[in-house]
Design an enzyme around this catalytic site. Sequence first.
Site: not given
Ligand code: PEP
Length: 266
Positions: A11, A13, A98, A100, A170, A176, A213
């Site tokens: 992803n 973003k 997601h 976000e 997630e 992040g 992460s």
């Molecule tokens: C994501 O954007 O779905 C995500 C898991 O980000 P990160 O790996 O940076 O935590």
Amino acid sequence: MSERHLIYAANWKMNHGPAEARAFAKKFLPLVPSVTGRSLWFFPPAVSLGALDEALAGRPDIKVGAQNVHWESKGAFTGEISIPMVMEVGARAVLVGHSERRHLFGETDEQVARKTGAALKAGVTPLVCVGETLTERESGRTEQVVVRQLGPLLEVLEPAEWVKVVLAYEPVWAIGTGKNATPDDAAQIHELIRMELGRNGVSDRVPILYGGSVNTANVGLLLTRPQIDGVLVGGASLDPEGWADLVEKGSQAKVRPSGGYDLADG
Ligand code: PEP
């Protein structure tokens, strides 16, 4: 090498416009061969979909997808993009719900379900995200939240449609932040999701990815858990060499058929 089919989803973003997406593909492709049983998915910003799809063409193990879509196919929805539009520029998957989108843009469980239904009707694979916030986890509500998020999806989709859905667990507090769920924590919630699907007559073949992460240091251990069918990765997917390394490290994780877990060479 694991015998499971694993999905590695990137992803991006709001990173990598069309020129950067092309440059990424040029560096990445020679580093990661096409391997049976392993799929690589990329979710670039919408404006980069066409460029990335073209740059990655000829690799059946790779697909590109949109990070967000509207459930209507056209109309007066300023700033939104429809599923037929992203399909026209190469998208074969869509990321839905997601964290976000849910927490920064107020997307509801019901909207997530509508988008998922629309994606399935249009013939693209929805990758639907669920996960609890830190406050929800700390107040012992993780399971309740995940089950609540699945609710409208279970209402809207027919059991037969679920074979074309991919889920991602997630935890919001892990995205992040550099803090990831332990493999045991993740596996436990994956099991809960699997049970909730089973209770509703949904196929046990729906892949469930983990995200939050994930990096080259932890991907192997996460993927030793048989409950985890792949990873959804943000930050660590932005650099072609780093992402290639993560995919290779993850692919070395091995699930012991006896039920114990280990790494292939460690
Ligand atoms: C994501 O954007 O779905 C995500 C898991 O980000 P990160 O790996 O940076 O935590």
